[in-house]
Structure formats: structure tokens, C-alpha cells
Design a protein around this motif. Structure first.
Motif, PDB file in Angstrom:
ATOM      1  N   HIS A   1       0.836  -1.204   0.000  1.00  0.00           N
ATOM      2  CA  HIS A   1       0.000   0.000   0.000  1.00  0.00           C
ATOM      3  C   HIS A   1       0.871   1.255   0.000  1.00  0.00           C
ATOM      4  O   HIS A   1       0.582   2.230  -0.721  1.00  0.00           O
ATOM      5  CB  HIS A   1      -0.918  -0.016   1.229  1.00  0.00           C
ATOM      6  CG  HIS A   1      -1.800   1.195   1.340  1.00  0.00           C
ATOM      7  ND1 HIS A   1      -2.764   1.510   0.393  1.00  0.00           N
ATOM      8  CD2 HIS A   1      -1.844   2.184   2.281  1.00  0.00           C
ATOM      9  CE1 HIS A   1      -3.367   2.638   0.747  1.00  0.00           C
ATOM     10  NE2 HIS A   1      -2.832   3.057   1.885  1.00  0.00           N
ATOM     11  N   ILE A   2       1.940   1.226   0.772  1.00  0.00           N
ATOM     12  CA  ILE A   2       2.859   2.374   0.819  1.00  0.00           C
ATOM     13  C   ILE A   2       3.543   2.555  -0.532  1.00  0.00           C
ATOM     14  O   ILE A   2       3.707   3.687  -1.016  1.00  0.00           O
ATOM     15  CB  ILE A   2       3.890   2.172   1.943  1.00  0.00           C
ATOM     16  CG1 ILE A   2       3.211   2.297   3.308  1.00  0.00           C
ATOM     17  CG2 ILE A   2       5.042   3.176   1.824  1.00  0.00           C
ATOM     18  CD1 ILE A   2       4.069   1.874   4.474  1.00  0.00           C
TER      19      ILE A   2
ATOM     20  N   ASN B   1       2.509   7.077  -6.928  1.00  0.00           N
ATOM     21  CA  ASN B   1       1.673   8.207  -7.347  1.00  0.00           C
ATOM     22  C   ASN B   1       2.142   9.543  -6.785  1.00  0.00           C
ATOM     23  O   ASN B   1       1.486  10.562  -6.973  1.00  0.00           O
ATOM     24  CB  ASN B   1       0.213   7.958  -6.930  1.00  0.00           C
ATOM     25  CG  ASN B   1      -0.381   6.745  -7.618  1.00  0.00           C
ATOM     26  OD1 ASN B   1      -0.170   6.559  -8.815  1.00  0.00           O
ATOM     27  ND2 ASN B   1      -1.100   5.911  -6.880  1.00  0.00           N
ATOM     28  N   SER B   2       3.272   9.536  -6.073  1.00  0.00           N
ATOM     29  CA  SER B   2       3.815  10.780  -5.517  1.00  0.00           C
ATOM     30  C   SER B   2       4.960  11.264  -6.399  1.00  0.00           C
ATOM     31  O   SER B   2       5.504  10.508  -7.195  1.00  0.00           O
ATOM     32  CB  SER B   2       4.300  10.550  -4.089  1.00  0.00           C
ATOM     33  OG  SER B   2       5.414   9.684  -4.096  1.00  0.00           O
ATOM     34  N   PRO B   3       5.335  12.534  -6.277  1.00  0.00           N
ATOM     35  CA  PRO B   3       6.448  13.048  -7.099  1.00  0.00           C
ATOM     36  C   PRO B   3       7.789  12.492  -6.640  1.00  0.00           C
ATOM     37  O   PRO B   3       8.311  12.877  -5.601  1.00  0.00           O
ATOM     38  CB  PRO B   3       6.374  14.567  -6.880  1.00  0.00           C
ATOM     39  CG  PRO B   3       5.667  14.747  -5.574  1.00  0.00           C
ATOM     40  CD  PRO B   3       4.736  13.586  -5.440  1.00  0.00           C
ATOM     41  N   LEU B   4       8.333  11.545  -7.400  1.00  0.00           N
ATOM     42  CA  LEU B   4       9.632  10.963  -7.091  1.00  0.00           C
ATOM     43  C   LEU B   4      10.709  11.643  -7.918  1.00  0.00           C
ATOM     44  O   LEU B   4      10.450  12.127  -9.018  1.00  0.00           O
ATOM     45  CB  LEU B   4       9.630   9.467  -7.411  1.00  0.00           C
ATOM     46  CG  LEU B   4       8.697   8.585  -6.585  1.00  0.00           C
ATOM     47  CD1 LEU B   4       8.657   7.178  -7.164  1.00  0.00           C
ATOM     48  CD2 LEU B   4       9.134   8.538  -5.129  1.00  0.00           C
ATOM     49  N   THR B   5      11.925  11.666  -7.385  1.00  0.00           N
ATOM     50  CA  THR B   5      13.030  12.218  -8.159  1.00  0.00           C
ATOM     51  C   THR B   5      13.451  11.204  -9.223  1.00  0.00           C
ATOM     52  O   THR B   5      13.062  10.040  -9.190  1.00  0.00           O
ATOM     53  CB  THR B   5      14.242  12.533  -7.258  1.00  0.00           C
ATOM     54  OG1 THR B   5      14.740  11.306  -6.719  1.00  0.00           O
ATOM     55  CG2 THR B   5      13.853  13.469  -6.125  1.00  0.00           C
ATOM     56  N   HIS B   6      14.274  11.671 -10.123  1.00  0.00           N
ATOM     57  CA  HIS B   6      14.693  10.876 -11.272  1.00  0.00           C
ATOM     58  C   HIS B   6      15.323   9.553 -10.857  1.00  0.00           C
ATOM     59  O   HIS B   6      15.100   8.514 -11.491  1.00  0.00           O
ATOM     60  CB  HIS B   6      15.694  11.711 -12.087  1.00  0.00           C
ATOM     61  CG  HIS B   6      16.092  11.107 -13.385  1.00  0.00           C
ATOM     62  ND1 HIS B   6      15.179  10.631 -14.310  1.00  0.00           N
ATOM     63  CD2 HIS B   6      17.313  10.875 -13.937  1.00  0.00           C
ATOM     64  CE1 HIS B   6      15.811  10.155 -15.366  1.00  0.00           C
ATOM     65  NE2 HIS B   6      17.108  10.287 -15.163  1.00  0.00           N
ATOM     66  N   TYR B   7      16.100   9.558  -9.770  1.00  0.00           N
ATOM     67  CA  TYR B   7      16.863   8.373  -9.381  1.00  0.00           C
ATOM     68  C   TYR B   7      16.143   7.499  -8.359  1.00  0.00           C
ATOM     69  O   TYR B   7      16.693   6.491  -7.916  1.00  0.00           O
ATOM     70  CB  TYR B   7      18.219   8.784  -8.813  1.00  0.00           C
ATOM     71  CG  TYR B   7      19.055   9.592  -9.771  1.00  0.00           C
ATOM     72  CD1 TYR B   7      19.430   9.059 -10.998  1.00  0.00           C
ATOM     73  CD2 TYR B   7      19.443  10.887  -9.464  1.00  0.00           C
ATOM     74  CE1 TYR B   7      20.176   9.799 -11.889  1.00  0.00           C
ATOM     75  CE2 TYR B   7      20.198  11.633 -10.347  1.00  0.00           C
ATOM     76  CZ  TYR B   7      20.561  11.088 -11.561  1.00  0.00           C
ATOM     77  OH  TYR B   7      21.299  11.823 -12.454  1.00  0.00           O
ATOM     78  N   GLN B   8      14.940   7.874  -7.944  1.00  0.00           N
ATOM     79  CA  GLN B   8      14.249   7.112  -6.904  1.00  0.00           C
ATOM     80  C   GLN B   8      13.328   6.032  -7.468  1.00  0.00           C
ATOM     81  O   GLN B   8      12.831   5.193  -6.730  1.00  0.00           O
ATOM     82  CB  GLN B   8      13.466   8.061  -5.996  1.00  0.00           C
ATOM     83  CG  GLN B   8      14.381   8.897  -5.125  1.00  0.00           C
ATOM     84  CD  GLN B   8      13.645   9.873  -4.234  1.00  0.00           C
ATOM     85  OE1 GLN B   8      12.504  10.261  -4.525  1.00  0.00           O
ATOM     86  NE2 GLN B   8      14.278  10.290  -3.159  1.00  0.00           N
TER      87      GLN B   8
END
Length: 712
Positions: A421-422, A428-435
């Protein structure tokens, strides 16, 4: 800028450009450093979401130079660990923010302590181990003794020794410093002056973020304070790595240059007792130099100018005997060591280096060649454009290596479902390019854990229909994980088929995996043919590269049974608080092949064992990393024991036991050695005076009765 030698003055910017390139080679480009930081950040983000504040679970945070983005040789691995349901407050009025029924509160009382230190008063009762036993009574109140708390925690850490506020665990390959501490959600009043100083650096949003996240208290008192054994030191580790993050890359490389200068020029001729300066002093120096605007512009052409500014500031502090803590300037970091004759010797040493000007950097083994090249080739064009310093494959190596360290660690199906779930929320959250890649790795690891846990749970119920449904779901999850993951993740399907007695299906998957692992462009453990890799997968997405060209070590959660033959090793790890068992992918491949063929074709089973034996005996670190040779010898011994070759198995177990084990499987190894020795009629003797300094296991006839030393 004074005290430069004339030769170096002529082309200071040219040499600085060469230094920038050299430091990028040693420390990393800004892109490499970003990969390290962002993969660490998402790992911590996942742990924070999995560990609510009200829970009693310990939270761990990577700190120190690794968290800042360094990967220098010989650096320790620093961890801070604290209980999530214990909070320190600065004022009793702050207790209103907590539910005291589930949160233990501790009050910071710094009224009688030196700057940067405090006493911790226990306000509410707790069931958390080590807290109550560490309490001492002072003025009819219960204070937590840092000395007792540190002792209790160190005694609970396997194979650890006390080192300052930490318990240090030495794996033989790297030292892990674990600082057991308490967390505080509030910024200390004694550090309020730092907020007022932040006019030009760091940026306001960084300051706000640092203040909002408070500080920590580590278990060590001031040696000159009135309550040394009871006091705790304020730690700003979290704030410090955020400050380092806010540096531009030239500032970060200057900080790295200071660390190299300390380790290779100032300290190498000194023993540990005479090393008065440490990396924290270098960090403090660069912080003050940046904030005080001592250099108008920090850029590649000013690397040496920045270094010289910091060196002069450090020399001034040593002369005065006062190094102000960056957050609490009243806390003199030199107070206990840099004084008297020791201070005088250190000043003379640094002043001799100062008189040489920037030529003193020629004493650094890491960076000497870059300075000499620039001096002897004054017309040499120095390009400081990072985009051409590294190739695509170099960044892939960095990213896949860092991402492989992010993985689920739980054998509980409910927690694993919560993890999914996490993951869904994070996608759906704003992740950085390398994440994206580490999150993908984490998802794969979680799917694999769920598949094996689900199968184990349904075995216990004994209902055929449930077992059939669970088996189908497990297979689907493992196949999905293989599609999302790298080449080596196919072996989890093979392990599952072996576990469920489908040996031919397992061998079919093993053969497919073999073909992929044999590709000349495979990337494994940092080893890769760069040209072939670029030709095969260059320009493709990271997901595509993972599926086609990347292999990683197999990670087995020690709470989950994957292969019954490895249960003793997993149990040994758990007894020593090791959550995972890491196995080189090629070792596991031959191990599984051997196990499966045992039930089908004994000739092919022996061939698989022969391949495994050649690999373990003769590999030079390409397919069997040095730090996993213990488990590799162990697996070879297991196979030899299964075939009945007990003498060969005994030899393999001896070699496993002789290796430095970062996985703590020695208990299992020793049990196997004792069993075979009994079968063969040997008594065991431990030779502690072998030439290499390791304990050597010897076998003698039963007639020569020798006792086994304690500890085994």
C-alpha cells in the motif's frame, strides 16, 4: 590569498580545474552524488512510513559521510537508532503534543551542563528495555545515565565494542558504528543563534526543514562536565547532512578535499591516541567558511582557493585552541583534546604545511598526480564539464549498486501488505529521477517475500483448495517480480519450484537464467564490459536494462524459509540480529541446480557440484565477492555433505569459518563441523596462534582429548 608557492600562483585556476576533475574521479560527479543521496532518501522514506511514531519499533537512519554522499575507501558506516515511542521535549509545556499513554517523554535539562550537553529526566514510565535499568537518582528524580545506556546497548549488539557514543560492529570488511540515541521533535533553544546567522546560507526553506525536524541526543557526556556519566550530547546529524545536501558541487568537493588532506597529510604518521583532528572538524570548517562568505564564488576554478580559506580558518582555531560548534558556538570542539603541549605540536605541524603553501597538497597520495599533471602541462586544456567526465554505463553502475541495498525486511504477511500500500502511494507521488529504480527494487523484494510467506501459511492450514489458490498467487507474484526486476530475480521462481518439489520446472528456469547470466554485457557487483553493455542496452530505460543486463546478489529474508538446506544459516543470522542472508547469484545458481538434479539425474547433479567447486575454489572476486566467501564455502560444504563426501565438506566448513563473516553464520558452520567431526571420530582443537592471526580449526584423534574453548 597568501602563502602560495610562486610556481602554483601562476596557474592557480588551471590547477584548480585539474583538481576539480581529479576530485570528481575520487569523490564522484554531482550526478553520482545525487544517486547516492536520493537512494538513501527513499530508503529512509520507506522506513519512516513503515514505522509510525507511536510504535515501539526502533528506527534507523544512515548518518555520517555515507549519508552525505561520500564513498571514500576506509569510511565507516554510521547508523543512528532510536525508539519511535520515546520523545525528548525541551519544555514541559510541549508534552501536550503527545499521547503519554503510548509515548514515553523525557525532559532535556541543560541548566547544569556545558553548552551542547544536557541531562535527560525521565518524565513518564516506560517498558522499553535499557531505559529504566539505565536510570540513576539525582535530587529525588530519575535521570537516564548515558554511560549505563551505552553499556546496555553495546552489550546487546553482537560482536560490538564501545567507540565514543557508538557500538562498533566490525565485519572484517567495514566497521558499522551504531549510535543508540533519543529523538527530539523540537529545535533546542541553545542553538537558536544559528537560525539568526542564516542570512545567505543555507536557503530559508532548508533552515525551516532543519528546525522542523529537531535534533537527537547521543549517549556520551562531556568529560569535563559535572555529570559526565549522566550527560547526553546534542547531535545535529540530521541537520548536517541537509546542510551538505545544500552545498553546490564545488563546495562539496572542497569538503572532500579537506577529508583527504586530513587522512593523507595530517594524520597518517600519527597513532590513534595522537590524532587530535577528525572529519567532524573538517565539516565544521567548511560550514563556517561557506556561511561567512569568505569566498565570493565557489566554482571549479576556485577549488584551491576554497581549500586555502578553510585551511587558514582551521589553523586560526588551532592557534586559539577554540573550534566553535556550527550550531552552538559556545561549545568548543577543541576543549578536551586540543590544548597545552598537544595543541602546540598540532599548530607547529599545521604551520609547517601552511608555509609550503598549496604545495602541501603534493603530500596527498590521492590528488598529487592531478596537481603535477597541471604543473607540467600548463597549456593542457582542462574540461570541467561533468557531462563528459562519466559515461552512461558509469551512472548505471552507481544507480543499480545503490538500488540493490533497498529491500523489504519482514516475514509478516500483514506488514508486507502494508508495504504494498505504501509503495502504491509512493508511485503516485512526485519521485526524483533516481528514486524510481530503488522503489522498483523494493517492490520486487516485497512481492518475493509475500509469495514465500503465503505459501508457508497455507501449508499450515492443510486445505487443498487454499493451497492451490495460494500457490497460483505466489507463482504469479514471482513471475511479476521477475518482469520488474533484474536477471537474477528469476532464481526466486526456481527456488519456489524447488520448495514445492517441481524440480524440472525449476531446472527449466535455471537454464533460462544461465543463458542470460552468460551474456558478455552482464553487469554484476560493479563488474561490466562497458563497450558491450553500451552496445547492447545503451540508451534504453533503466527498467529495460535491469531485465536484460543486470544481476544482483540473492537476498534471503532470515524470517522466511526459501531453501530448507539453508535454515541453519538463516537461524544463525537471526540469533545475531542479522535480517538477511546474501548469496552470490552464481553460487546460488549452481546450488539450486545441484539440489534439483539430485532428484532427477545424479550424473548431472555431480556436474553441477563440480561447477560450484571450481567457482568457489578459483574465482578471483569476479563472481564470488570477497565479503560473501563465507556463505559460498558454506554452500559448497552443504553440497559435499549431502553427497557423503564428509572430508571435503569438513574442509569447506573450515574455510567458511576462517573467513570474516558479515552475515554471522558461524554458529551454523560450527554445528556442522562438530557433527561431521563426531561422525568421523575426530576431536576438535582451536589453534589461536596461526600465522594469519585467525583461529584455525584442527582435528586430532579421539585419544588426544582436547577441550573446545568457550565461545563456540
Amino acid at each position: 590569498m597568501d602563502s602560495f608557492c610562486p610556481t602554483m600562483c601562476e596557474g592557480i585556476q588551471h590547477i584548480s580545474g585539474s583538481m576539480f576533475v581529479g576530485l570528481c574521479e575520487i569523490i564522484g560527479t554531482s550526478q553520482q552524488v545525487a544517486i547516492r543521496r536520493e537512494t538513501d532518501d527513499i530508503s529512509e522514506m520507506l522506513e519512516r512510513r513503515l514505522t509510525p511514531k507511536c510504535s515501539s519499533v526502533d528506527f534507523k537512519m544512515t548518518s555520517g559521510s555515507r549519508r552525505e554522499g561520500f564513498r571514500l575507501k576506509g569510511s565507516d558506516f554510521d547508523l543512528m537508532q532510536w525508539s519511535n515511542n520515546i520523545r525528548v521535549i525541551m519544555d514541559t509545556s510541549q508534552s501536550e503534543y503527545y499521547n503519554t499513554a503510548i509515548t514515553t517523554l523525557i525532559l532535556s535539562d541543560s541548566s547544569e551542563s556545558p553548552p551542547g550537553f544536557t541531562l535527560l529526566l525521565l518524565l513518564t514510565p516506560t517498558t522499553k528495555r535499557f531505559v529504566t535499568p539505565a536510570c540513576v537518582q539525582m535530587n529525588d528524580k530519575l535521570y537516564i545515565s548515558s554511560f549505563k545506556y551505552r553499556q546496555l546497548n553495546c552489550s546487546a549488539l553482537p560482536y560490538s565494542t564501545a567507540h565514543g557514543p557508538c557500538g562498533t560492529i566490525s565485519t572484517g570488511f567495514i566497521d558499522v558504528d551504531i549510535a543508540c540515541c533519543f529523538v527530539c521533535d523540537f529545535w533546542p533553544l541553545s542553538a537558536s543563534s544559528w537560525i539568526n546567522r542564516c542570512h545567505s546560507w543555507p536557503a530559508p526553506e532548508v533552515v525551516d526543514d532543519i528546525i522542523r525536524n529537531g535534533c537527537h541526543f547521543v549517549a556520551i557526556g562531556h568529560p569535563l562536565g559535572p555529570h559526565e556519566h549522566e550527560e547526553w550530547r546534542m547531535s545535529f546529524s540530521q541537520a548536517e547532512y541537509k546542510l551538505v545536501y545544500s552545498m553546490n558541487h564545488s563546495q562539496f568537493l572542497t569538503y572532500g578535499l579537506l577529508k583527504l588532506f586530513l587522512n593523507e597529510v595530517i594524520n597518517p604518521k600519527l597513532d590513534d591516541t595522537n590524532k587530535l583532528l577528525c572529519s567532524y572538524h573538517m565539516k565544521t570548517t567548511i560550514f563556517w567558511a561557506i556561511q561567512q562568505n569568505t569566498l565570493p564564488q565557489w566554482c571549479p576554478q576556485n577549488i584551491l582557493a576554497g581549500f586555502w580559506v578553510c585551511f587558514k580558518l582551521l589553523l586560526k582555531w588551532v592557534f586559539e585552541g577554540y573550534c566553535p560548534n556550527f550550531f552552538i558556538p559556545q561549545n568548543n570542539l577543541f576543549l578536551t583534546k586540543v590544548h597545552g603541549s598537544a595543541q602546540n605540536r598540532l599548530f607547529l605541524q599545521l604551520h609547517e604545511l601552511y608555509k609550503k603553501g598549496l604545495a602541501c597538497l603534493l603530500q596527498s597520495s590521492s590528488i598529487r598526480s592531478y596537481i603535477i599533471d597541471a604543473l607540467y602541462n600548463p597549456r593542457l586544456s582542462i574540461c570541467t564539464d561533468e557531462s563528459i567526465m562519466r559515461r552512461e554505463v558509469d551512472y548505471d553502475v552507481e544507480l543499480f549498486d545503490q538500488s540493490s541495498k533497498v529491500g523489504a525486511t519482514t516475514g509478516d504477511l500483514f506488514c508486507l501488505s502494508k508495504v504494498m500500500h505504501i509503495i502504491e502511494q509512493l508511485i503516485n507521488s512526485p519521485l526524483t529521477h533516481y528514486q524510481v529504480v530503488p522503489l522498483q527494487n523494493f517492490t520486487v523484494s516485497n512481492l518475493q517475500c509475500i509469495a514465500f510467506v503465503l505459501h508457508t501459511m497455507c501449508i499450515y492450514t492443510g486445505f487443498n483448495k487454499q493451497m492451490y489458490i495460494a500457490d497460483r498467487i505466489s507463482c504469479q507474484m514471482l513471475k511479476l517480480a521477475a518482469k520488474l526486476g533484474c536477471v537474477s530475480d528469476m532464481l526466486y521462481i526456481a527456488m519456489y519450484y524447488y520448495k514445492t518439489f517441481r524440480y524440472r520446472e525449476a531446472l527449466s528456469v535455471i537454464e533460462m537464467t544461465k543463458v542470460k547470466l552468460a551474456q558478455p554485457y552482464l553487469m554484476y557487483d560493479g563488474h561490466v564490459d562497458r563497450e558491450r553493455y553500451t552496445e547492447a542496452v545503451g540508451g534504453q530505460t533503466w527498467s529495460s536494462k535491469m531485465r536484460q543486463a543486470v544481476a544482483q546478489d540473492i537476498r534471503l529474508d532470515n524470517n522466511i524459509c526459501y531453501i530448507s538446506e539453508l535454515i541453519p544459516e538463516q537461524q544463525s543470522g537471526l540469533q545475531n540480529r542479522m535480517h538477511k542472508l546474501h548469496i552470490p547469484v552464481f553460487v546460488l545458481l549452481h546450488f539450486l541446480e545441484f539440489l534439483c538434479y539430485r532428484h532427477i539425474d545424479t550424473t548431472l547433479s555431480q556436474a553441477a557440484l563440480d561447477e560450484l567447486q571450481v567457482l568457489v575454489h578459483h574465482d578471483q572476486g569476479l563472481y564470488v565477492p570477497e565479503y560473501y566467501r563465507d556463505i559460498s564455502w558454506e554452500i559448497l560444504g552443504i553440497c559435499q555433505q549431502i553427497t557423503g563426501d564428509l572430508h571435503a565438506a569438513l574442509n569447506s566448513y573450515k574455510k567458511s569459518l576462517a573467513r570474516d563473516s558479515c552475515q554471522r553464520i558461524q554458529t551454523a558452520t560450527w554445528d556442522k563441523i562438530q557433527y561431521i567431526a563426531d561422525v568421523l571420530g575426530y576431536n576438535i582443537q582451536i589453534n589461536t596462534t596461526s600465522n594469519d592471526g585467525n583461529r584455525e580449526v584442527l582435528f586430532v584423534p579421539r585419544s588426544e582429548l582436547l577441550a573446545v574453548p568457550e565461545g563456540f
